[in-house]
Structure formats: C-alpha cells, structure tokens
Design an enzyme around this catalytic site. Structure first.
Site, PDB file in Angstrom:
ATOM      1  N   HIS A   1     -12.403   4.533 -42.308  1.00  0.00           N
ATOM      2  CA  HIS A   1     -13.134   5.777 -41.351  1.00  0.00           C
ATOM      3  C   HIS A   1     -13.168   6.770 -42.208  1.00  0.00           C
ATOM      4  CE1 HIS A   1     -10.792   2.819 -38.876  1.00  0.00           C
ATOM      5  NE2 HIS A   1     -11.854   3.056 -37.754  1.00  0.00           N
TER       6      HIS A   1
ATOM      7  N   ASP B   1      -9.826   4.438 -46.729  1.00  0.00           N
ATOM      8  CA  ASP B   1     -10.202   4.697 -45.338  1.00  0.00           C
ATOM      9  C   ASP B   1     -11.204   3.881 -44.916  1.00  0.00           C
ATOM     10  OD1 ASP B   1      -9.723   5.218 -42.851  1.00  0.00           O
ATOM     11  OD2 ASP B   1      -8.359   7.036 -43.378  1.00  0.00           O
TER      12      ASP B   1
ATOM     13  N   HIS C   1      -6.025  11.746 -35.119  1.00  0.00           N
ATOM     14  CA  HIS C   1      -5.726  11.010 -36.724  1.00  0.00           C
ATOM     15  C   HIS C   1      -6.898  10.424 -36.925  1.00  0.00           C
ATOM     16  CE1 HIS C   1      -6.095   6.249 -35.306  1.00  0.00           C
ATOM     17  NE2 HIS C   1      -7.287   7.245 -34.210  1.00  0.00           N
TER      18      HIS C   1
ATOM     19  N   ASP D   1     -12.206  10.446 -40.507  1.00  0.00           N
ATOM     20  CA  ASP D   1     -11.126  11.010 -40.217  1.00  0.00           C
ATOM     21  C   ASP D   1     -11.690  12.376 -40.065  1.00  0.00           C
ATOM     22  OD1 ASP D   1     -10.003   8.963 -40.190  1.00  0.00           O
ATOM     23  OD2 ASP D   1      -8.148   9.214 -41.826  1.00  0.00           O
TER      24      ASP D   1
ATOM     25  N   GLU E   1      -0.674   4.181 -41.253  1.00  0.00           N
ATOM     26  CA  GLU E   1      -0.914   3.868 -39.466  1.00  0.00           C
ATOM     27  C   GLU E   1      -0.676   2.173 -39.486  1.00  0.00           C
ATOM     28  OE1 GLU E   1      -2.671   4.542 -37.209  1.00  0.00           O
ATOM     29  OE2 GLU E   1      -3.689   6.591 -38.187  1.00  0.00           O
TER      30      GLU E   1
ATOM     31  N   ASP F   1      -5.361   4.698 -45.910  1.00  0.00           N
ATOM     32  CA  ASP F   1      -4.987   4.557 -44.577  1.00  0.00           C
ATOM     33  C   ASP F   1      -5.153   2.675 -44.443  1.00  0.00           C
ATOM     34  OD1 ASP F   1      -5.648   3.390 -41.961  1.00  0.00           O
ATOM     35  OD2 ASP F   1      -6.773   5.464 -41.154  1.00  0.00           O
TER      36      ASP F   1
ATOM     37  N   HIS G   1      -2.331   8.542 -39.103  1.00  0.00           N
ATOM     38  CA  HIS G   1      -2.475   9.318 -40.015  1.00  0.00           C
ATOM     39  C   HIS G   1      -3.224  10.611 -40.363  1.00  0.00           C
ATOM     40  CE1 HIS G   1      -6.048   8.220 -44.024  1.00  0.00           C
ATOM     41  NE2 HIS G   1      -4.919   9.088 -45.064  1.00  0.00           N
TER      42      HIS G   1
ATOM     43  N   ASP H   1      -6.036   0.601 -42.894  1.00  0.00           N
ATOM     44  CA  ASP H   1      -7.221   0.246 -42.286  1.00  0.00           C
ATOM     45  C   ASP H   1      -8.777  -0.069 -42.757  1.00  0.00           C
ATOM     46  OD1 ASP H   1      -8.788   2.720 -42.024  1.00  0.00           O
ATOM     47  OD2 ASP H   1      -7.862   2.906 -40.181  1.00  0.00           O
TER      48      ASP H   1
END
Length: 317
Positions: free
Chosen positions: A141, A139, A156, A143, A288, A243, A113, A245
């Site tokens: 997360h 996402d 990332h 980031d 990702e 992303d 990412h 994830d």
C-alpha cells in the site's frame, strides 16, 4: 553522544567508518506493541510473540549479537486511537533518536505500520544537523492517506503522509519544524493496492513509486539498487521500512491486510543482504506482524531471516 553534525559526521561515510570497526554483527531490537492504527489490532502482540519465541536466541545462533533495547506497549486506557498512537510514536521516536545518535544498527518490530511515524521521526531528529534521512518503503500500500481522504480513518494507512508533512499536526511535527522526510529522499517498492487520493498526493510531491509490475519486470535486486541510489543522494543516513503485506502472502501469511502477488522471499532476502552492506544503512522496521494468523510460524521465521539478512557480518567482505 551528541547529535550527528557536519563537524562530527560526513553523512553515510561516518556510518560506514563506525561500523567497519565493529568486530561482529550487532543489532538492537525495539518493539512497538501497538495495533490501534489497524482494524485488526492483534498485531499489537507481534513484538511480545517474537520475544517469547526466542528471537534473540535464534539470531545469536546465526552469529548476530542481538538484544532487546525495549518493547514499548500502547496505553491501555480508554483513549482515542489518535491519542494512543501519538503517545506511542512519541516514545518510540525518543528511543530511535538515541539509538541513531549512538550509531547502533536498529530494528523496530511492530505492531501496526503507524509506528513508522515514530521510528523515522526519531531518526530524522538525530540526523537533522548532518543532512536528510533517506528511506525505502516496501509495502503493498501507499500509506499516504490523510484524515480528509482516508475511507477507513485507520492511522496505519497514513504514516508516510505524516512523515512527508501531511496529516494530524501532532504527528507531522514529531520530527521538529520540518517534516521527517523530503519527497526526494523516499522511494516506495512493491505497491499494488491504493486509492486515487494517495496516488495524487505522492504524484504531487514527486515521490518515486516502484509498482509491483515494475518489480516483476526488472527484479527486486535491480529495483532495490535503483531505490537506494535515489534515496541515498546527499542523505546522512538511510533506513528501510517494511510492511509485511508487501511480501507475497505465500511467504508472509500473518498480516492483517494481505494482497496477492507480492515480493517473494527468494528475492527479498538477497536484496536485504545487499542493502546491509551499503554505506549509511542505519536500521530497519518490520511492521504488521499478526501472530494470531501465523499458525505454522512461517512469518516469524521469515522475520528471523530478514533480520539476519539486514545485519552485516563486519568481518565478511
């Protein structure tokens, strides 16, 4: 074609008018084959895996005129991660800037990412005379680490902070004198794994975050509409960075940093379809993808479906 300007474009309206004259669904694919920003670098093979898996043929079979503009590969010399990623995102920014100037709907496919630094810096450069870039960031997360706060040093985990002007100077200045993103024009969706330092930065900047608990409570459709209205206000163009994830591992298992309890595909695809028909949508980024973990091809098929959903058929209402 010259950069968009207030004299040649009126923000999102210009994008809608251009795309309304497109006879069929079209999208330009851009690969960012770099995994040096992640601990598991195998996501670097994501774009080539999708190409070899006949992604273009799959999209054409669904009525989408798709083609690879390019697949950028990371420098394989024995260089620092920062050097390799800086080179990659610089080249990627140039490609995306050109696609936005040509008003082509684009999809950047990663890679880790960290590629987002290049994707959205390039988009912001193309739009800077017309107005700000609006960005939805889906996402697990945030980031939003900086080199000073990151426990791992993995780049990332830093792209959103860089786009907001916080991080290594070679990355934060890629969009020009001003940062690529204004805090008022970005929303995060689906967050459920983060460190206090990241939250502190985003809270300080006033960035809107829709945590996963809020998505579960209201549904992704409602959240996506709210997020779009937030980022689109006075924006010259809008994008979405995804992303994988951020999606539940049951639907997208081929990621290096899976987090349980994410967005389900049954909600994601309708939300992307709705988003595809909104004025000002310029492009999508899907990052990702780690094909080494996609033993049954489940994540690759989801990427096909996501690209189908985000690419509007212009002859449909």
């Amino acid at each position: 074609m010259p950069s968009l300007s207030p004299h040649t474009a009126h923000g999102a309206t210009a994008w809608r008018e251009h795309r309304s004259h497109t006879a069929s669904a079209q999208i330009r694919l851009i690969g960012a084959a770099c995994g040096r920003g992640a601990k598991d670098t195998r996501c670097a093979s994501g774009p080539d895996s999708l190409q070899h898996g006949k992604l273009v043929a799959a999209l054409w079979s669904r009525g989408i005129h798709a083609g690879w503009q390019t697949i950028l590969h990371a420098d394989k010399k024995d260089l620092s991660n920062l050097h390799v990623i800086t080179d990659m995102v610089d080249r990627l920014a140039n490609v995306v800037e050109n696609e936005v100037q040509q008003r082509h709907l684009f999809a950047v496919l990663g890679g880790d990412h960290a590629c987002a630094i290049g994707t959205w810096s390039g988009a912001a450069r193309a739009l800077h005379q017309a107005g700000p870039l609006g960005l939805i960031w889906l996402d697990a997360h945030m980031d939003s680490h900086t080199p000073q706060t990151s426990p791992s040093g993995a780049l990332h985990g830093m792209p959103l902070a860089c786009l907001l002007g916080h991080g290594a100077k070679v990355l934060t200045e890629l969009a020009g004198e001003q940062s690529a993103l204004s805090p008022a024009h970005v929303c995060l969706i689906g967050v459920r794994s983060f460190e206090p330092e990241e939250k502190a930065l985003l809270d300080q900047l006033g960035v809107r975050v829709y945590y996963m608990a809020e998505v579960r409570k209201h549904g992704l459709g409602i959240i996506m509409r709210e997020a779009f209205r937030h980022v689109a206000k006075e924006a010259a163009g809008i994008g979405i960075s995804i992303d994988l994830d951020g999606i539940d591992p049951r639907d997208a298992p081929a990621v290096g940093s899976p987090v349980p309890g994410g967005i389900r595909r049954r909600e994601l695809l309708p939300a992307l379809h709705w988003l595809s028909h909104q004025p000002g949508m310029m492009g999508v980024e899907i990052a990702e993808f780690n094909p080494a973990l996609d033993h049954r091809g489940k994540t690759a098929r989801l990427i096909y479906d996501m690209l189908t959903a985000i690419t509007p058929a212009m002859d449909s209402p």
